[in-house]
Design a protein around this motif. Structure first.
Motif, PDB file in Angstrom:
ATOM      1  N   VAL A   1      52.611  31.796  38.335  1.00 40.66           N
ATOM      2  CA  VAL A   1      51.220  32.241  38.181  1.00 40.66           C
ATOM      3  C   VAL A   1      50.285  31.134  38.691  1.00 40.66           C
ATOM      4  N   SER A   2      50.536  29.883  38.270  1.00 44.68           N
ATOM      5  CA  SER A   2      49.579  28.836  38.654  1.00 44.68           C
ATOM      6  C   SER A   2      49.682  28.502  40.144  1.00 44.68           C
ATOM      7  N   VAL A   3      50.915  28.375  40.664  1.00 44.76           N
ATOM      8  CA  VAL A   3      51.044  28.059  42.101  1.00 44.76           C
ATOM      9  C   VAL A   3      50.555  29.248  42.932  1.00 44.76           C
ATOM     10  N   GLY A   4      50.914  30.465  42.488  1.00 48.34           N
ATOM     11  CA  GLY A   4      50.479  31.668  43.213  1.00 48.34           C
ATOM     12  C   GLY A   4      48.957  31.746  43.281  1.00 48.34           C
ATOM     13  N   CYS A   5      48.287  31.427  42.164  1.00 46.20           N
ATOM     14  CA  CYS A   5      46.818  31.471  42.166  1.00 46.20           C
ATOM     15  C   CYS A   5      46.263  30.418  43.124  1.00 46.20           C
ATOM     16  N   GLN A   6      46.896  29.245  43.112  1.00 43.07           N
ATOM     17  CA  GLN A   6      46.449  28.158  43.985  1.00 43.07           C
ATOM     18  C   GLN A   6      46.519  28.571  45.462  1.00 43.07           C
ATOM     19  N   TYR A   7      47.543  29.354  45.824  1.00 43.52           N
ATOM     20  CA  TYR A   7      47.730  29.723  47.231  1.00 43.52           C
ATOM     21  C   TYR A   7      47.258  31.148  47.555  1.00 43.52           C
ATOM     22  N   GLY A   8      46.483  31.725  46.676  1.00 45.77           N
ATOM     23  CA  GLY A   8      45.854  33.017  46.999  1.00 45.77           C
ATOM     24  C   GLY A   8      46.748  34.233  46.848  1.00 45.77           C
ATOM     25  N   LEU A   9      47.891  34.069  46.141  1.00 45.22           N
ATOM     26  CA  LEU A   9      48.798  35.208  45.989  1.00 45.22           C
ATOM     27  C   LEU A   9      48.308  36.205  44.935  1.00 45.22           C
ATOM     28  N   PHE A  10      47.569  35.688  43.939  1.00 40.08           N
ATOM     29  CA  PHE A  10      47.118  36.556  42.844  1.00 40.08           C
ATOM     30  C   PHE A  10      45.597  36.499  42.712  1.00 40.08           C
ATOM     31  N   PRO A  11      44.859  37.019  43.687  1.00 40.70           N
ATOM     32  CA  PRO A  11      43.392  36.900  43.606  1.00 40.70           C
ATOM     33  C   PRO A  11      42.838  37.523  42.320  1.00 40.70           C
ATOM     34  N   LEU A  12      43.543  38.527  41.772  1.00 45.76           N
ATOM     35  CA  LEU A  12      43.010  39.186  40.573  1.00 45.76           C
ATOM     36  C   LEU A  12      43.112  38.297  39.330  1.00 45.76           C
ATOM     37  N   TRP A  13      43.810  37.161  39.441  1.00 47.68           N
ATOM     38  CA  TRP A  13      43.874  36.242  38.293  1.00 47.68           C
ATOM     39  C   TRP A  13      43.092  34.949  38.538  1.00 47.68           C
ATOM     40  N   ASP A  14      42.313  34.913  39.618  1.00 45.88           N
ATOM     41  CA  ASP A  14      41.563  33.693  39.920  1.00 45.88           C
ATOM     42  C   ASP A  14      40.711  33.245  38.744  1.00 45.88           C
ATOM     43  N   ASN A  15      40.155  34.235  38.016  1.00 47.81           N
ATOM     44  CA  ASN A  15      39.241  33.858  36.931  1.00 47.81           C
ATOM     45  C   ASN A  15      39.931  33.549  35.613  1.00 47.81           C
ATOM     46  N   LEU A  16      41.245  33.693  35.593  1.00 51.90           N
ATOM     47  CA  LEU A  16      41.954  33.384  34.337  1.00 51.90           C
ATOM     48  C   LEU A  16      41.778  31.903  34.022  1.00 51.90           C
TER      49      LEU A  16
ATOM     50  N   ALA B   1      40.650  44.947  38.781  1.00 51.99           N
ATOM     51  CA  ALA B   1      39.703  43.830  38.860  1.00 51.99           C
ATOM     52  C   ALA B   1      39.714  42.992  37.579  1.00 51.99           C
ATOM     53  N   ASP B   2      40.168  43.574  36.468  1.00 43.80           N
ATOM     54  CA  ASP B   2      40.257  42.811  35.205  1.00 43.80           C
ATOM     55  C   ASP B   2      41.545  41.985  35.150  1.00 43.80           C
ATOM     56  N   GLY B   3      42.354  42.094  36.177  1.00 44.19           N
ATOM     57  CA  GLY B   3      43.627  41.356  36.173  1.00 44.19           C
ATOM     58  C   GLY B   3      44.812  42.238  35.841  1.00 44.19           C
ATOM     59  N   ASN B   4      44.596  43.573  35.831  1.00 45.38           N
ATOM     60  CA  ASN B   4      45.707  44.463  35.481  1.00 45.38           C
ATOM     61  C   ASN B   4      46.646  44.657  36.679  1.00 45.38           C
ATOM     62  N   PHE B   5      47.553  43.692  36.809  1.00 42.74           N
ATOM     63  CA  PHE B   5      48.522  43.675  37.894  1.00 42.74           C
ATOM     64  C   PHE B   5      49.399  44.933  37.855  1.00 42.74           C
ATOM     65  N   ALA B   6      49.704  45.388  36.632  1.00 44.02           N
ATOM     66  CA  ALA B   6      50.587  46.554  36.470  1.00 44.02           C
ATOM     67  C   ALA B   6      49.998  47.775  37.160  1.00 44.02           C
ATOM     68  N   LYS B   7      48.674  47.917  37.065  1.00 41.60           N
ATOM     69  CA  LYS B   7      48.042  49.088  37.674  1.00 41.60           C
ATOM     70  C   LYS B   7      48.188  49.014  39.195  1.00 41.60           C
ATOM     71  N   TRP B   8      47.956  47.822  39.737  1.00 42.44           N
ATOM     72  CA  TRP B   8      48.118  47.618  41.191  1.00 42.44           C
ATOM     73  C   TRP B   8      49.564  47.876  41.600  1.00 42.44           C
ATOM     74  N   HIS B   9      50.485  47.385  40.774  1.00 46.98           N
ATOM     75  CA  HIS B   9      51.914  47.496  41.061  1.00 46.98           C
ATOM     76  C   HIS B   9      52.331  48.962  41.164  1.00 46.98           C
ATOM     77  N   TYR B  10      51.810  49.802  40.259  1.00 49.98           N
ATOM     78  CA  TYR B  10      52.264  51.201  40.197  1.00 49.98           C
ATOM     79  C   TYR B  10      51.442  52.117  41.101  1.00 49.98           C
ATOM     80  N   THR B  11      50.116  51.871  41.155  1.00 52.40           N
ATOM     81  CA  THR B  11      49.284  52.868  41.848  1.00 52.40           C
ATOM     82  C   THR B  11      48.993  52.505  43.305  1.00 52.40           C
TER      83      THR B  11
END
Ligand code: FAD
Length: 501
Positions: free
Chosen positions: A269-284, A327-337
């Motif tokens: 999660v932390s490395v992925g956020c650093q390299y732009g893999l999880f833009p939806l968690w940038d604000n975590l 946009a709230d960070g719900n990765f599961a929704k992105w994953h499925y839909t």
């Protein structure tokens, strides 16, 4: 042109055989960094009959053949071992042969991708259940069956894609064409069941990594996609590995029917956020481990009940729910839909140009992975000298850890671990020392993980040979495997060199 070229041309026509240098080099690579050989010819057959003719010729000429789907194998599975031979590119064979809507079975040519197949099925409100591997946007159904692939969505509910297999059409290494399951009875009009008519011979070719035959036609069960689904994403407490194990275990013990349940560890999660893999968690604020689930149901009441059961497990393990929207960070929704189940893995590979995931994808019981992860930290420390050497040249110290950990059928997870390093080409310069070190470290980590008793499902060149080299198979088991290979393929034509054959 050689005599072999002329013969191949006669079978598939000039357009579909090549010995151009650039073509041969292009087909000498998979996604992994190991250069192990350049083929002499690349051939793109259109059907089982052409493949049969090719295999008869190569048996006479003693030329090895390597079947290739999309070439996504992470362990060098679909490229030649040593120079020479023929790469049999199956991607021309991507037709849908028949959808039996009444019996919910689809028959396709083996080169079709999981995404094309599911796009077709979606018009009928159907899907394949297990959506194949994470590489399913391009990876083929034949490659998936050859690997027991799992990981591209729906794995907690449906398990590996081979679970859904009904029958196979196979061209044996000596050129005979057979069909398995219900189709072993020549009077059967269409494929409807895998088991019966004697032993389950389809299983012999499941996960065979292309050593026992060329899959040309695949019949799979398909399923109606339920009308209701829910998807939630949670931030885990500080000791997220332990929390994730508890959650997976409780899901299984309480028998909750979940479609997908996936844990992404803190480091990713932390490395992925650093390299732009999880833009939806940038604000975590706290980049901790994340857990998400997807459930499906046939009614709102059923969905509500399942959601309650799962939320209860997550909340008692001190997980905090992120919001309902992507946009709230719900990765599961992105994953499925949004087809995140395929995009996620593709994004991992391309996250930083030059990054090279040198990983290990295996199955292991739920309760075993915390200890393996700890041992990987230990392994990393034991190899700090090599890691620091790479840091000095590339400005990047390889990262050891785990990719997403995915609940699959039974009490198992698909466990991806390993290390991410820099490839050997940096700022216009080629570093042999990095390439050699990466491969040495990779083999070392694979050996270490193997000794935890894990089960590899995608083996390719590297894993299949390593298992023999480190003596992981018992002598009796290896001899049995060898005798089946010799019976089916007396000249060791198919995938020569794998499993040290
Ligand atoms: C981004 C990315 C994500 C991935 N995620 C996953 C994952 O989640 N789960 C997973 O299981 N794997 C994963 N993989 C690995 C790989 O993509 C899959 O295992 C996939 O199923 C391979 O399919 P392919 O068509 O690319 O096969 P290839 O790589 O071309 O071939 C795989 C093996 O099957 C043999 N083969 C291919 N087609 C045939 C055929 N018709 N007949 C006989 N043998 C054949 C080849 O010789 C080779 O041994 C991933 C790879 C990448 C790059």
């Amino acid at each position: 042109m050689s005599e072999v070229y002329q013969k191949l041309k006669k079978i598939v026509s000039e357009k579909f055989v090549s010995n151009d240098l650039y073509m041969r080099h292009a087909y000498s690579r998979n996604v992994d960094p190991v250069l192990q050989g350049i083929p002499e010819y690349v051939v793109r057959p259109k059907d089982a009959k052409e493949i049969s003719e090719i295999l008869k010729i190569v048996n006479e000429e003693n030329i090895p053949v390597i079947p290739r789907g999309a070439g996504c194998c992470e362990f060098g599975g679909s490229k030649p071992i040593g120079d020479g031979g023929i790469v049999l590119d199956m991607k021309r064979m991507e037709n849908i042969i028949n959808l039996d809507e009444e019996n919910l079975i689809i028959t396709v040519e083996a080169g079709i991708s999981w995404s094309k197949l599911n796009e077709y099925l979606s018009q009928f409100g159907l899907y394949t259940g297990c959506m194949g591997p994470g590489s399913g946007l391009t990876a083929s159904v034949g490659g998936g069956i050859s690997h027991h692939s799992v990981g591209g969505g729906g794995c907690a509910k449906y398990g590996a894609c081979t679970n859904q297999l009904v029958s196979l059409e196979i061209v044996l290494p000596t050129g005979e064409i057979i069909e398995t399951g219900s189709q072993a009875n020549k009077y059967s009009k269409f494929p409807f069941n895998r088991f019966g008519n004697g032993p389950d011979l389809a299983s012999l070719f499941c996960g065979d990594n292309g050593i026992f035959g060329v899959k040309t036609k695949v019949s799979l069960q398909v399923f109606p996609r339920p009308d209701f689904a829910n998807y939630k994403t949670f931030l885990l407490p500080r000791k997220s590995v332990e929390a994730s194990v508890n959650i997976f275990t409780e899901i299984r013990k309480k028998g909750v029917d979940v479609y997908d349940a996936i844990y992404i560890m803190d480091l990713l999660v932390s490395v992925g956020c650093q390299y732009g893999l999880f833009p939806l968690w940038d604000n975590l604020k706290r980049k901790r481990g994340v857990f998400f689930y997807v459930i499906e149901a046939n009614s709102e009441v059923e969905l509500e009940e399942k959601t309650k059961q799962l939320d209860n497990i997550l909340l008692t393990n001190k997980a905090e729910e992120l919001g309902p929207e992507i946009a709230d960070g719900n990765f599961a929704k992105w994953h499925y839909t949004e087809q995140g189940h395929w995009l996620f893995a593709h994004n991992l590979w391309g996250v930083v140009p030059g990054f090279e995931p040198l990983d290990a994808e295996c199955h292991t019981p739920i309760n075993s992975y915390p200890a393996i992860l700890k041992d990987l930290d230990q392994w990393d420390q034991e190899h700090s000298e090599e890691m620091n050497m790479i840091l000095e040249i590339a400005g990047f110290r390889p990262i050891t850890g785990s990719g997403p950990i995915i609940l699959i059928d039974g009490n198992n997870v698909e466990f991806t671990c390993g290390f991410t390093s820099f490839a050997s080409y940096i700022d216009g310069k080629y570093y042999d020392i990095i390439r050699e070190t990466n491969i040495k470290l990779w083999k070392s980590i694979l050996e270490r993980v193997t000794k935890w008793g894990v089960q590899w499902y995608m083996m390719g060149e590297i894993m299949s040979r390593l298992m023999i080299e480190i003596g992981a198979y018992s002598e009796e088991y290896y001899n049995f495997l060898k005798s089946i290979k010799k019976t089916l393929d007396p000249n060791l034509i198919l995938s020569r060199g794998k499993f040290n054959f």
